[in-house]
Design a protein around this motif. Structure first.
Motif, mmCIF file in Angstrom:
data_model
loop_
_atom_site.group_PDB
_atom_site.id
_atom_site.type_symbol
_atom_site.label_atom_id
_atom_site.label_comp_id
_atom_site.label_asym_id
_atom_site.label_seq_id
_atom_site.Cartn_x
_atom_site.Cartn_y
_atom_site.Cartn_z
ATOM 1 N N VAL A 127 90.068 58.494 43.631
ATOM 2 C CA VAL A 127 89.784 59.907 43.867
ATOM 3 C C VAL A 127 90.371 60.752 42.742
ATOM 4 O O VAL A 127 89.712 61.641 42.193
ATOM 5 C CB VAL A 127 90.357 60.344 45.230
ATOM 6 C CG1 VAL A 127 90.216 61.854 45.411
ATOM 7 C CG2 VAL A 127 89.652 59.617 46.369
ATOM 8 N N ILE A 128 91.629 60.482 42.391
ATOM 9 C CA ILE A 128 92.289 61.246 41.332
ATOM 10 C C ILE A 128 91.603 61.016 39.993
ATOM 11 O O ILE A 128 91.345 61.963 39.235
ATOM 12 C CB ILE A 128 93.778 60.866 41.249
ATOM 13 C CG1 ILE A 128 94.504 61.292 42.533
ATOM 14 C CG2 ILE A 128 94.433 61.497 40.026
ATOM 15 C CD1 ILE A 128 95.943 60.812 42.613
ATOM 16 N N THR A 129 91.286 59.761 39.697
ATOM 17 C CA THR A 129 90.657 59.434 38.418
ATOM 18 C C THR A 129 89.345 60.173 38.242
ATOM 19 O O THR A 129 89.085 60.791 37.191
ATOM 20 C CB THR A 129 90.428 57.919 38.313
ATOM 21 O OG1 THR A 129 91.690 57.245 38.288
ATOM 22 C CG2 THR A 129 89.654 57.571 37.052
ATOM 23 N N GLU A 130 88.501 60.152 39.280
ATOM 24 C CA GLU A 130 87.195 60.820 39.169
ATOM 25 C C GLU A 130 87.347 62.333 39.059
ATOM 26 O O GLU A 130 86.582 62.999 38.348
ATOM 27 C CB GLU A 130 86.314 60.438 40.353
ATOM 28 C CG GLU A 130 85.890 58.973 40.325
ATOM 29 C CD GLU A 130 84.912 58.618 41.432
ATOM 30 O OE1 GLU A 130 84.138 59.510 41.843
ATOM 31 O OE2 GLU A 130 84.910 57.459 41.883
ATOM 32 N N ALA A 131 88.348 62.894 39.743
ATOM 33 C CA ALA A 131 88.572 64.335 39.642
ATOM 34 C C ALA A 131 89.047 64.720 38.249
ATOM 35 O O ALA A 131 88.645 65.759 37.704
ATOM 36 C CB ALA A 131 89.590 64.775 40.692
ATOM 37 N N LEU A 132 89.887 63.874 37.634
ATOM 38 C CA LEU A 132 90.387 64.161 36.290
ATOM 39 C C LEU A 132 89.325 63.912 35.224
ATOM 40 O O LEU A 132 89.289 64.601 34.204
ATOM 41 C CB LEU A 132 91.619 63.307 35.997
ATOM 42 C CG LEU A 132 92.869 63.567 36.852
ATOM 43 C CD1 LEU A 132 93.996 62.642 36.425
ATOM 44 C CD2 LEU A 132 93.308 65.017 36.753
ATOM 45 N N GLU A 133 88.468 62.920 35.448
ATOM 46 C CA GLU A 133 87.434 62.615 34.465
ATOM 47 C C GLU A 133 86.468 63.778 34.280
ATOM 48 O O GLU A 133 85.843 63.922 33.222
ATOM 49 C CB GLU A 133 86.649 61.369 34.901
ATOM 50 C CG GLU A 133 87.396 60.064 34.653
ATOM 51 C CD GLU A 133 86.632 58.854 35.149
ATOM 52 O OE1 GLU A 133 85.747 59.031 36.030
ATOM 53 O OE2 GLU A 133 86.902 57.739 34.674
ATOM 54 N N ALA A 134 86.336 64.620 35.299
ATOM 55 C CA ALA A 134 85.426 65.760 35.219
ATOM 56 C C ALA A 134 85.996 66.919 34.415
ATOM 57 O O ALA A 134 85.291 67.904 34.153
ATOM 58 C CB ALA A 134 85.058 66.240 36.629
ATOM 59 N N ILE A 234 90.072 70.581 40.276
ATOM 60 C CA ILE A 234 90.496 69.248 40.682
ATOM 61 C C ILE A 234 90.645 69.146 42.190
ATOM 62 O O ILE A 234 90.210 68.166 42.807
ATOM 63 C CB ILE A 234 91.825 68.890 39.979
ATOM 64 C CG1 ILE A 234 91.590 68.648 38.484
ATOM 65 C CG2 ILE A 234 92.467 67.650 40.606
ATOM 66 C CD1 ILE A 234 92.858 68.462 37.682
ATOM 67 N N THR A 235 91.256 70.140 42.810
ATOM 68 C CA THR A 235 91.475 70.109 44.256
ATOM 69 C C THR A 235 90.153 70.022 45.002
ATOM 70 O O THR A 235 89.996 69.196 45.916
ATOM 71 C CB THR A 235 92.250 71.361 44.709
ATOM 72 O OG1 THR A 235 93.437 71.496 43.934
ATOM 73 C CG2 THR A 235 92.604 71.266 46.181
ATOM 74 N N SER A 236 89.194 70.859 44.625
ATOM 75 C CA SER A 236 87.890 70.852 45.308
ATOM 76 C C SER A 236 87.166 69.533 45.105
ATOM 77 O O SER A 236 86.527 69.016 46.038
ATOM 78 C CB SER A 236 87.033 72.011 44.791
ATOM 79 O OG SER A 236 87.647 73.258 45.055
ATOM 80 N N ARG A 237 87.273 68.962 43.903
ATOM 81 C CA ARG A 237 86.604 67.672 43.664
ATOM 82 C C ARG A 237 87.246 66.560 44.484
ATOM 83 O O ARG A 237 86.548 65.670 44.988
ATOM 84 C CB ARG A 237 86.640 67.336 42.170
ATOM 85 C CG ARG A 237 85.728 68.228 41.331
ATOM 86 C CD ARG A 237 85.523 67.666 39.937
ATOM 87 N NE ARG A 237 86.706 67.742 39.117
ATOM 88 C CZ ARG A 237 87.026 68.777 38.344
ATOM 89 N NH1 ARG A 237 86.245 69.847 38.304
ATOM 90 N NH2 ARG A 237 88.114 68.754 37.591
ATOM 91 N N MET A 238 88.557 66.594 44.613
ATOM 92 C CA MET A 238 89.228 65.595 45.443
ATOM 93 C C MET A 238 88.834 65.751 46.910
ATOM 94 O O MET A 238 88.615 64.760 47.616
ATOM 95 C CB MET A 238 90.745 65.707 45.278
ATOM 96 C CG MET A 238 91.262 65.239 43.925
ATOM 97 S SD MET A 238 93.047 65.504 43.685
ATOM 98 C CE MET A 238 93.730 64.408 44.949
ATOM 99 N N LEU A 239 88.722 66.980 47.373
ATOM 100 C CA LEU A 239 88.349 67.227 48.770
ATOM 101 C C LEU A 239 86.923 66.773 49.075
ATOM 102 O O LEU A 239 86.636 66.317 50.186
ATOM 103 C CB LEU A 239 88.496 68.712 49.088
ATOM 104 C CG LEU A 239 89.919 69.232 49.297
ATOM 105 C CD1 LEU A 239 89.947 70.748 49.301
ATOM 106 C CD2 LEU A 239 90.494 68.690 50.602
ATOM 107 N N SER A 240 86.038 66.897 48.092
ATOM 108 C CA SER A 240 84.633 66.539 48.322
ATOM 109 C C SER A 240 84.329 65.076 48.029
ATOM 110 O O SER A 240 83.184 64.635 48.205
ATOM 111 C CB SER A 240 83.735 67.429 47.453
ATOM 112 O OG SER A 240 83.954 67.178 46.070
#
Length: 426
Positions: A127-134, A234-240
């Motif tokens: 989850v963290i990796t994908e949020a940071l990759e964006a 990042i927070t919104s991407r992690m939540l979704s």
């Protein structure tokens, strides 16, 4: 591998009086004191000479642990989760640990990515990796330059500044909170910077446990706000994310992301500025010397890495490491700074700044998730280059020997970095 959610782990701690709770081994060294704070490399050399790659140490309150000093040994520990795991509930010393122990924010178990293991860790780290990759690295660099310019504007006209507080700490925090969807400045962010510093690097008189509670409360508000009003952060991407993290999981994982980005990156910036301003090798290229900046950033990760030591790993079962008998439940502190300067990998004592095989971002499955190190490099590099471009004649305002390191065994950072320069008229 043991399931970290297995409730039996809560009952796997030996009762008081068990041999596992015996005092530290003979010759154990306390990870404290003036020598350790100012010249830890000397202590590492002494420990290697007396104990080898694994040294018995005592933490706050006389709690025994092992300090892993060797590059090969740290790499082995971090690559063998089946032997040295992250779930701190395995620790055989818990009956001796008071609830207000200063290191509780480091070791107190929480359902976070930091303590997760196996498939659960892969889920959370993913989850963290994908949020940071964006995160757009060019946009991040632009944001960091804007923040740096604003911070420099505040002191450029005075001809002097204390860069640790006015620049190095403030910049990465403002950058990361903006990435997470929070306002980039204001009292709220300043309070968060202070509480993160206290919880991770407490000075005498600080209450790290209370500071950590305040950080959690701020993250709870952020998660609630982003569930109600998601954005491009990042927070919104992690939540979704399809993994469906709960609010509790989100809070503790966001703290991990922000803490990892702010405190280490701030010290990376300041330690690099110190190197550029005190080392004759860089003196001719300080002003706008981008190649020198890159070399300095990497050299700092070898010689003055921001995260000196990391607690830790816990032995899953009795085992051998570096000629030592490690008991099930023993705590191993990862000596990242010691490993980076291990004479076994640098036999002539020469650190090659072009080599990036350091362990400053740890190693193995629990290393800093990609692309976090790349984003930290963008923040640190932009901060240093912008400062040197804006203040090309910046020099130390004190003698180099007057600079003092913060009294911490965990983080390597200066207490202050006072500088002077020609005032810049706005």
């Amino acid at each position: 591998m043991t399931d970290p959610a297995d409730p039996s782990l809560d009952h796997a701690v030996p009762p008081p009086g068990c041999p596992a709770h015996a005092g530290a081994q003979e010759g154990a060294v306390a990870l404290s004191g003036l020598e350790y704070q100012q010249t830890p490399s000397q202590l590492y050399r002494t420990l290697r000479r007396e104990h080898g790659a694994i040294a018995p140490v005592v933490l706050d309150g006389g709690i025994p642990a092992w300090l892993v000093l060797g590059y090969t040994e740290v790499s082995y520990v971090t690559n063998h989760d089946e032997l040295f795991a992250r779930d701190s509930r395995r620790w055989n010393q818990w009956p001796s640990i008071p609830p207000d122990w200063p290191l509780m924010p480091f070791v107190g178990y929480q359902p976070s990515v930091m303590f997760a293991e196996g498939p659960e860790h892969q889920r959370r780290a993913g989850v963290i990796t994908e949020a940071l990759e964006a995160v757009d690295q060019f946009e991040l660099a632009h944001t960091c330059r804007e923040i740096a310019e604003g911070l420099i504007d505040a002191f450029a006209g005075s001809g002097q500044a204390e860069l640790m507080s006015a620049f190095a700490h403030a910049l990465p925090m403002r950058a990361v909170v903006r990435l997470c969807g929070m306002p980039a400045d204001g009292v709220d962010t300043d309070d968060l910077v202070r509480d993160l510093r206290i919880s991770l690097d407490a000075a005498e008189g600080d209450d790290p446990v209370a500071a950590y509670v305040r950080v959690m409360e701020r993250m709870q508000r952020l998660v609630k706000d982003k569930r109600d009003n998601p954005g491009s952060d990042i927070t919104s991407r992690m939540l979704s994310h399809p993994a469906g993290l709960s609010d509790e999981e989100m809070v503790v994982d966001l703290i991990t992301v922000i803490a990892a980005a702010q405190q280490p990156t701030a010290n990376w910036i300041c330690n690099t500025l110190r190197l550029l301003l005190t080392d004759d090798r860089f003196a001719l290229n300080v002003s706008g010397g981008r190649l020198s900046v890159g070399q300095a950033l990497n050299e700092v990760l070898w010689l003055d890495t921001p995260t000196q030591n990391f607690i830790g790993r816990w032995a899953v079962r009795d085992t051998q490491l570096g000629g030592r008998h490690i008991k099930a439940g023993d705590c191993l502190v990862l000596g990242l700074a010691a490993a980076n300067t291990d004479p076994q990998i640098w036999p002539e004592g020469h650190i090659g700044p072009e080599n990036s095989a350091h362990l400053s971002f740890s190693n193995g499955e629990h290393r800093c998730p990609y692309p976090a190190p790349l984003l930290a490099d963008v923040i640190a590099r932009t901060a240093v280059e912008t400062l040197l471009e804006r203040l090309p004649d910046v020099v130390l305002a004190v003698e180099p020997y007057e600079l003092k390191w913060r009294p911490s065994i965990w983080m390597r950072g200066l207490a202050a970095l006072p500088v002077s320069f020609t005032p810049v008229v706005q």
